[in-house]
Motif scaffolding. Structure first.
Motif, mmCIF file in Angstrom:
data_model
loop_
_atom_site.group_PDB
_atom_site.id
_atom_site.type_symbol
_atom_site.label_atom_id
_atom_site.label_comp_id
_atom_site.label_asym_id
_atom_site.label_seq_id
_atom_site.Cartn_x
_atom_site.Cartn_y
_atom_site.Cartn_z
ATOM 1 N N MET B 161 0.803 -1.222 0.000
ATOM 2 C CA MET B 161 0.000 0.000 0.000
ATOM 3 C C MET B 161 0.836 1.273 0.000
ATOM 4 O O MET B 161 0.274 2.362 0.120
ATOM 5 C CB MET B 161 -0.935 0.013 1.206
ATOM 6 N N SER B 162 2.165 1.167 -0.094
ATOM 7 C CA SER B 162 2.953 2.388 -0.244
ATOM 8 C C SER B 162 3.058 2.672 -1.748
ATOM 9 O O SER B 162 3.137 1.759 -2.556
ATOM 10 C CB SER B 162 4.335 2.214 0.384
ATOM 11 N N ALA B 163 3.027 3.936 -2.101
ATOM 12 C CA ALA B 163 2.981 4.304 -3.521
ATOM 13 C C ALA B 163 4.343 4.088 -4.176
ATOM 14 O O ALA B 163 5.349 4.450 -3.576
ATOM 15 C CB ALA B 163 2.558 5.765 -3.659
ATOM 16 N N PRO B 164 4.361 3.552 -5.397
ATOM 17 C CA PRO B 164 3.234 2.951 -6.092
ATOM 18 C C PRO B 164 2.862 1.601 -5.493
ATOM 19 O O PRO B 164 3.740 0.819 -5.161
ATOM 20 C CB PRO B 164 3.764 2.783 -7.525
ATOM 21 N N TYR B 165 1.556 1.374 -5.398
ATOM 22 C CA TYR B 165 1.045 0.101 -4.903
ATOM 23 C C TYR B 165 1.620 -1.064 -5.716
ATOM 24 O O TYR B 165 2.052 -0.886 -6.850
ATOM 25 C CB TYR B 165 -0.482 0.027 -5.067
ATOM 26 N N GLY B 166 1.528 -2.252 -5.146
ATOM 27 C CA GLY B 166 1.978 -3.415 -5.917
ATOM 28 C C GLY B 166 1.815 -4.697 -5.135
ATOM 29 O O GLY B 166 1.375 -4.680 -3.974
ATOM 30 N N PRO B 167 2.190 -5.825 -5.740
ATOM 31 C CA PRO B 167 2.009 -7.122 -5.088
ATOM 32 C C PRO B 167 3.172 -7.468 -4.158
ATOM 33 O O PRO B 167 4.316 -7.086 -4.398
ATOM 34 C CB PRO B 167 1.973 -8.096 -6.267
ATOM 35 N N VAL B 168 2.853 -8.187 -3.088
ATOM 36 C CA VAL B 168 3.875 -8.733 -2.184
ATOM 37 C C VAL B 168 3.578 -10.220 -1.972
ATOM 38 O O VAL B 168 2.465 -10.674 -2.223
ATOM 39 C CB VAL B 168 3.895 -8.006 -0.818
ATOM 40 N N HIS B 169 4.556 -10.938 -1.517
ATOM 41 C CA HIS B 169 4.440 -12.404 -1.417
ATOM 42 C C HIS B 169 4.878 -12.898 -0.047
ATOM 43 O O HIS B 169 5.976 -12.577 0.406
ATOM 44 C CB HIS B 169 5.327 -13.046 -2.499
ATOM 45 N N MET B 170 4.003 -13.649 0.619
ATOM 46 C CA MET B 170 4.352 -14.299 1.877
ATOM 47 C C MET B 170 4.242 -15.811 1.674
ATOM 48 O O MET B 170 3.164 -16.318 1.358
ATOM 49 C CB MET B 170 3.379 -13.860 2.980
ATOM 50 N N ASN B 171 5.329 -16.514 1.856
ATOM 51 C CA ASN B 171 5.337 -17.973 1.720
ATOM 52 C C ASN B 171 5.276 -18.569 3.126
ATOM 53 O O ASN B 171 6.138 -18.290 3.963
ATOM 54 C CB ASN B 171 6.618 -18.408 1.002
ATOM 55 N N VAL B 172 4.230 -19.343 3.375
ATOM 56 C CA VAL B 172 3.953 -19.774 4.757
ATOM 57 C C VAL B 172 3.925 -21.302 4.850
ATOM 58 O O VAL B 172 3.008 -21.939 4.338
ATOM 59 C CB VAL B 172 2.605 -19.188 5.241
#
Lengths: 571, 571
Positions: B161-172
């Motif tokens: 949610m920090s500009a520019p927005y984008g995807p993040v990945h959490m591998n659990v």
């Protein structure tokens, strides 16, 4: 030279080098940036062009072609997310060791990462999930360029085709204009490549024989093997060993069994190794495994519990495919003639072999009789297996179908083989892989798949509009995810249907009509025998209506019967 | 604490931290390894659970949810190739700046890279195509674990949610057993996060004003903007500037135009900037651009040819979205109040503004009249636009539909907005994105898509079986890839239909029947007006039969008319 000539020479050189490396099949998805290579592939008489709009499906289709042919298959798509759609099939190819040569067209450097349309960062796009990746230079007249692309294209093929096989990635940028001169003949390429045969050193062969000579109680497990493996070598090894051999359906040692080997073949292991009594009886000193790990969890559990003194894994893969971490000896090798020339002195106890044989026969009898009144997917699988003609290959989806095949496909002298996507065991891309497989398969192809896996890859059917296809698609429609019924989650009523059952209430007569397939609704699984015996005139979508609860209940009842039978046998 | 309690606490902590960060929507695909998180999401009353079996479609559906809501959306899938199916939508989210939080369940470390089923190397699976990726620890009782996962989950949301927005990945990773205690209420989480507003420094604002004060001939271009942009700030800027403003359809400044700004709005740029005569007349000294590059190639070409002294790009992205490499000043900033408070002294020549206005009006007249007798997709788009009710959002596929919208959507005070996947401009996942978008959209949603893009994402329709959906799906069925007709490839008859046209001869009444949609076949594009005016009672699949040759011919004829009109205007 004009730009057009430079571009023409560049792409034909790539095509010719691929051909020289053994490529015959190319799967192309429509796009603009890939135009020069698409033209080269489409116009060269020596290459067969296959088409599919959905790149995810295209890549699985290519995987199927390669699985059936044992040859490297080329994929070509345009720039952008098109290339990302290849990812699932590439990962499957990596873990299943299938040679795919992935060509992604790219924008030239000046259009990368500057917000240009259909431009994403494609360099090393597939990370560690390809064996090798190379970013090609823009076509130009420099004297270094053609030698570079020849060398690197040849290297791509050699890498894909060196054991273990796997996917490679070539990223190829093009500047506009993209049209070329069309030629029907590929230029001569002066580069030959030879991949090594992987043979174990003499010390390994001796170590193996030493252990065998000391083993009174041992068995062999044969999992899925590398593409193009010649089973005759394993049968010859078994003849010398005289050990029980647990043959997984994907080993393709359940069909076409040599008569003199039948006594050693154990196919009911998943059922009988549920019995603590039987496991106590057949505890091994030594286990020898060929190929991948078996589908059956109970084989794995048994080895883990039994803690054999020796667990020898013979695999062309060096990556310790041994999720129970029990291997005591890993021999890197392909199946080959060396297996038939070992100085084996077997010390196996005949009583040990007989224990396996007795209980296996007992279980087989229950499984054979089970078919009589049963209405579940196991029975469906049995009727299907009984009905398919000689020289049939089943392509079987992950999740329940492969497990049912592993349970219900009993050893036979009939010529029936089984294939599946077991690299990563996904339910994705199964329709496409089977259609691709059927294209290179001169035998009868039957896809067996559940309703959710079918829906997952429903865009794969589009391939049938671009290629003449010939196969049966058998969908076990139990309206949702059947496999979860066997898991602990099934005992938690809250959210079960929402998260795991996920029923859709869909049936497939409409999709059959859309694609002009023949649709056959099967409400009585016994009909499958006759249907499989009937020659088809076009693609058949055979929809078998079953019930998830019936399936779980019937499977459990069968296992219970076998458990009881083993108790009686023992006493 | 029992293992079950440890696991329960772990997954509820993740869910609660996601909720605290603003997540409300979670898209889950069925699988076993993801069970603990799926249970947490499904049982917590505060989260909305969405479902889709095909993970590729699920990810695009999530993208649509995020585009409509402006909020971060969570994806959850099981281990294996399931996760790889997310890749296309993740890349689109990266380039389109959409906040996706991708949770992939994984096997525990002892089952990684050892041949275990459904286990692939998921660490950093998406490479550079996510803003951040983290591999979580196995749930345990160590005092460090809960603080770690809280911090890293909060960081994932803040990063997305920090500009520019984008995807993040959490591998659990999870070890069996996977069942947990179900709770309806999320625990309290003591962590707040605030992402910065990007405001340009005073020096940048002064530099901008200095250039404006010296510019007699300049125009503004507004491309697609960041999610949740408030156009009022741009309109206020335009009022002060009094410059012509080229508003791309995706800027959403074509609908709902303030009356006092109408005179500055130019929407026919793609047509009129094909005219060399007009381009010579309106050569700019300065161009100011907001947001992404425009869809129209002719705007880009014009700027490239015109070589303006100043080309100012105002974009929250620092990655130089400028594929013509002409930017002379890049100002990192979000659209905000600062735009309305600049000490602007405009020096624009009114004659320059009038030249744009005159020719724009001339072109608009041709486009408005064009609709009368035309039968092509451009006319279809005009009838559709005229017919849709107030407060309609069009979700428009890449390839021809977005281009036709850009040509045929003329400025209006009606409240109509346009959305599309223009991060990487793929035709993949469009059905799913539109369905996801419609779920969070309180306005009327209409998807406009070509037949090949529809078929590419046909598995996306499955979402309609798991969620109540409400939208129109307008398929322009021209039997193949229409966009290629406009490219030089269309002039090469060999292999054209094979590689580019790729017709399927499919129609879609059967798929509508399969999904219980209403199917409306449109053979006369004029009918679209009435159809769009008619309220629907369920999902409608409106299939518009058009002809690729008609489309190319009609478009070219229109452009030709406008070119001639400009010549007459000039003389």
């Amino acid at each position: 030279m004009s730009n057009r000539q430079v571009l023409t020479q560049y792409v034909y050189q790539i095509a010719a080098t691929l051909y020289a490396g053994g490529v015959r099949d190319v799967v192309v998805s429509p796009g603009s940036r890939s135009t020069p290579l698409a033209y080269a592939f489409a116009s060269a008489n020596d290459l067969i062009l296959h088409r599919q709009v959905d790149e995810r499906a295209a890549a699985f289709y290519a995987l199927g072609l390669a699985k059936a042919s044992g040859k490297p298959v080329v994929l070509l798509c345009t720039s952008g997310t098109a290339a990302a759609n290849y990812f699932p099939a590439i990962i499957e190819a990596k873990y299943a060791c299938v040679p795919l040569i992935v060509l992604t067209a790219d924008r030239p450097h000046e259009l990368r990462e500057v917000g240009a349309p259909q431009a994403i960062d494609q360099v090393q796009l597939y990370g560690q999930h390809v064996k090798w990746s190379v970013d090609f230079p823009i076509p130009d007249e420099a004297p270094q360029t053609l030698p570079f692309i020849t060398q690197h294209t040849a290297r791509a093929v050699l890498t894909a085709m060196s054991a273990p096989y796997g996917p490679v990635h070539m990223n190829v940028p093009f500047r506009e204009p993209l049209t070329i001169d069309l030629q029907e003949v590929l230029p001569a390429v002066n580069v030959q490549t030879f991949a090594a045969t992987l043979t174990p050193p003499v010390e390994a062969q001796q170590a193996l024989c030493d252990i065998v000579a000391k083993t009174a109680r041992g068995f062999i497990v044969v999992g899925e093997q590398a593409l193009q493996t010649n089973n005759a070598h394993i049968w010859a090894f078994i003849r010398q060993m005289k050990w029980p051999v647990l043959v997984e359906s994907l080993s393709n040692m359940r069909g076409n069994i040599p008569l003199d080997c039948r006594d050693y073949v154990i196919a009911t292991y998943d059922a009988i190794l549920k019995s603590p009594e039987f496991k106590a009886v057949v505890r091994p000193e030594t286990v020898i495994r060929f190929g991948a790990q078996p589908v059956s969890k109970f084989v794995q559990l048994f080895i883990e519990e039994a803690q054999p003194e020796h667990y020898i894994v013979i695999d062309e893969n060096v990556k310790f495919r041994d999720s129970i971490a029990m291997a005591t000896c890993v021999i890197q090798a392909q199946i080959g003639e060396w297996l038939t020339k070992l100085p084996i002195t077997t010390a196996i106890e005949s009583a040990y072999v007989e224990e396996w044989r007795d209980v296996n026969e007992l279980a087989m009898e229950y499984i054979e009789h089970y078919i009589d009144g049963a209405v579940d997917e196991g029975a469906a699988m049995s009727h299907l297996l009984a009905g398919v003609p000689e020289e049939t290959d089943l392509f079987v989806s992950s999740s329940m179908p492969i497990r049912d095949i592993d349970t219900f496909f009993l050893p036979t002298t009939r010529d029936v083989r089984v294939f599946a996507n077991r690299g990563a065991n996904g339910i994705d891309g199964v329709v496409s892989t089977a259609i691709g497989f059927s294209q290179k398969n001169e035998r009868n192809t039957v896809l067996v798949i559940g309703d959710l896996a079918f829906l997952h890859d429903i865009s794969g059917l589009l391939a049938t509009r671009y290629q003449a296809c010939n196969l049966d698609i058998v969908v076990m429609n139990n309206d949702g995810g059947g496999i979860f019924s066997y898991l602990p989650q099934a005992k938690v009523p809250q959210h079960y249907e929402e998260l795991f059952g996920t029923p859709t209430a869909l049936t497939f007569e409409h999709i059959a009509a859309m694609y002009s397939f023949e649709h056959i609704a099967v409400h009585n699984v016994q009909e499958l025998y006759g249907i499989m015996q009937t020659p088809r005139t076009k693609i058949r979508l055979i929809e078998v209506f079953t019930n998830r609860d019936d399936n779980t209940f019937a499977h459990r009842a069968l296992w219970q019967q076998i458990m009881m039978g083993i108790k009686t046998w023992q006493s």
